[in-house]
Motif scaffolding. Structure first.
Motif, PDB file in Angstrom:
ATOM      1  N   ASN A 156       0.820  -1.222   0.000  1.00 22.40           N
ATOM      2  CA  ASN A 156       0.000   0.000   0.000  1.00 22.40           C
ATOM      3  C   ASN A 156       0.855   1.275   0.000  1.00 22.40           C
ATOM      4  O   ASN A 156       0.579   2.219  -0.746  1.00 22.40           O
ATOM      5  N   ASP A 215       9.526  -0.608   3.778  1.00 20.85           N
ATOM      6  CA  ASP A 215       8.341  -0.883   4.598  1.00 20.85           C
ATOM      7  C   ASP A 215       8.440  -2.359   4.983  1.00 20.85           C
ATOM      8  O   ASP A 215       9.263  -3.112   4.432  1.00 20.85           O
ATOM      9  N   SER A 219       2.821  -7.154   5.539  1.00 21.79           N
ATOM     10  CA  SER A 219       1.832  -6.133   5.905  1.00 21.79           C
ATOM     11  C   SER A 219       0.691  -6.744   6.713  1.00 21.79           C
ATOM     12  O   SER A 219       0.488  -7.967   6.710  1.00 21.79           O
ATOM     13  N   MET A 220      -0.066  -5.860   7.355  1.00 22.21           N
ATOM     14  CA  MET A 220      -1.204  -6.321   8.152  1.00 22.21           C
ATOM     15  C   MET A 220      -2.181  -7.079   7.258  1.00 22.21           C
ATOM     16  O   MET A 220      -2.560  -6.581   6.192  1.00 22.21           O
ATOM     17  N   LEU A 256       7.286   3.066   9.281  1.00 24.50           N
ATOM     18  CA  LEU A 256       7.162   2.440  10.594  1.00 24.50           C
ATOM     19  C   LEU A 256       5.745   1.853  10.749  1.00 24.50           C
ATOM     20  O   LEU A 256       4.825   2.396  10.157  1.00 24.50           O
TER      21      LEU A 256
END
Ligand code: CP
Ligand code: NVA
Length: 297
Positions: A156, A215, A219-220, A256
């Motif tokens: 994202n 990143d 990811s979530m 972060l």
């Protein structure tokens, strides 16, 4: 006006937000949010985005209400449309963090107050705008500056930065494994406004970058594939050896939360090139500017 995607805003509008952010940062901005209320409707965890929006709102004289999706009636089947209609009766803005971009857009379609994307699986526009503001603060000009996004180039944050940076006149190089394909729609849009390169060659990708951004590799929502992803992106860690190929003047960035020892080492994250603390600080400033900007439209 909603801010559901980075493409909602033109370069001129992003610059207007930056001007408001400058005024907030220098103390020239008079509080603008008296009696205004922001709802934060979150389906995923957050530290920075939640607290920076709440703090921005409080510092500008307004207030916020945090709604965890799991303790709202959404968890029992109330529709997004009905939720948006009801929240619009109580608050002046809704900042929502959702899995699906479509859910966020459905929320915006049924809301009569501005809806702000506080992260979806597809976009993180407030992060990108804030990070471009940080790059602007660190450069004489954004035009012609190069961002290297390293690691999960389909994330994202990568999508929003890719389109946001090129819209502001920057070049972008996406540096990741062959197996990780950037989002085709975002890539093609970015190529219409700026120079974009995709490479699996870390050395080449970062050697002339002005900003080197990473990143998380997981990811979530991707926890089920964590081990596979860590292996897939392993070679794309920002560490001292990788950065030995970077310009001495390059800055290291990360939205972060960092996963120390995975996408970035502590040595680099805490090192001299890192501007992650400034990024974190500027999130609150720029989100305040976004709220002021949206309320004026
Ligand atoms: N950068 C960012 O969005 O962090 P949070 O997940 O803590 O909000
Ligand atoms: N790509 C990360 C960003 C976190 C701020 C995630 O979606 O988990």
């Amino acid at each position: 006006m909603n801010l559901t995607k980075i493409t909602t805003l033109s370069a001129t509008e992003i610059n207007e937000i930056f001007n408001i952010a400058d005024a907030i940062k220098s103390g020239r901005q008079k509080a603008k949010m008296e009696k205004k209320v922001l709802a934060l409707l979150f389906e995923k965890p957050s530290t920075r985005t939640r607290v920076s929006f709440e703090a921005a709102m409080a510092r500008l004289g307004g207030s916020s209400i945090y709604i965890d999706k799991n303790t709202s009636q959404l968890s029992r089947g109330e529709t997004i449309g009905d939720t948006a209609m009801v929240l619009s009766q109580y608050v002046d803005f809704i900042a929502a963090r959702m899995y699906k971009q479509k859910d966020l857009e459905d929320l915006a379609a049924s809301s009569t107050v501005p809806v702000i994307n506080a992260l979806t699986d597809t976009e993180h526009p407030c992060q990108a705008i804030s990070d471009i503001y940080t790059m602007r603060e660190k450069s004489d000009t954004l035009k012609g500056k190069k961002l290297a996004f390293v690691g999960d180039i389909a994330a994202n944050t990568a999508n929003s930065l890719l389109v946001g940076c090129t819209a502001m006149g920057m070049d972008v190089v996406l540096v990741g494994p062959e197996s990780c394909k950037p989002n085709a729609e975002y890539l093609s849009r970015a190529k219409k406004s700026g120079r974009v390169e995709v490479t699996a060659d870390m050395h080449h990708g970062i050697e002339d970058a002005d900003f080197i951004y990473t990143d998380t590799f997981v990811s979530m929502g991707q926890e089920g594939e964590a081990e596979k992803r860590r292996a897939e992106f392993k070679e794309f860690q920002l560490n001292a050896s990788a950065l030995s190929h970077a310009k001495k003047t390059a800055f290291v960035m990360h939205c972060l939360p960092a996963h120390r020892g995975e996408e970035i080492t502590s040595e680099v994250l805490d090192g001299k090139m890192s501007i992650v603390t400034l990024q974190a600080r500027n999130k609150m400033i720029v989100e305040g500017a976004i709220l002021i900007y949206l309320s004026s439209k």
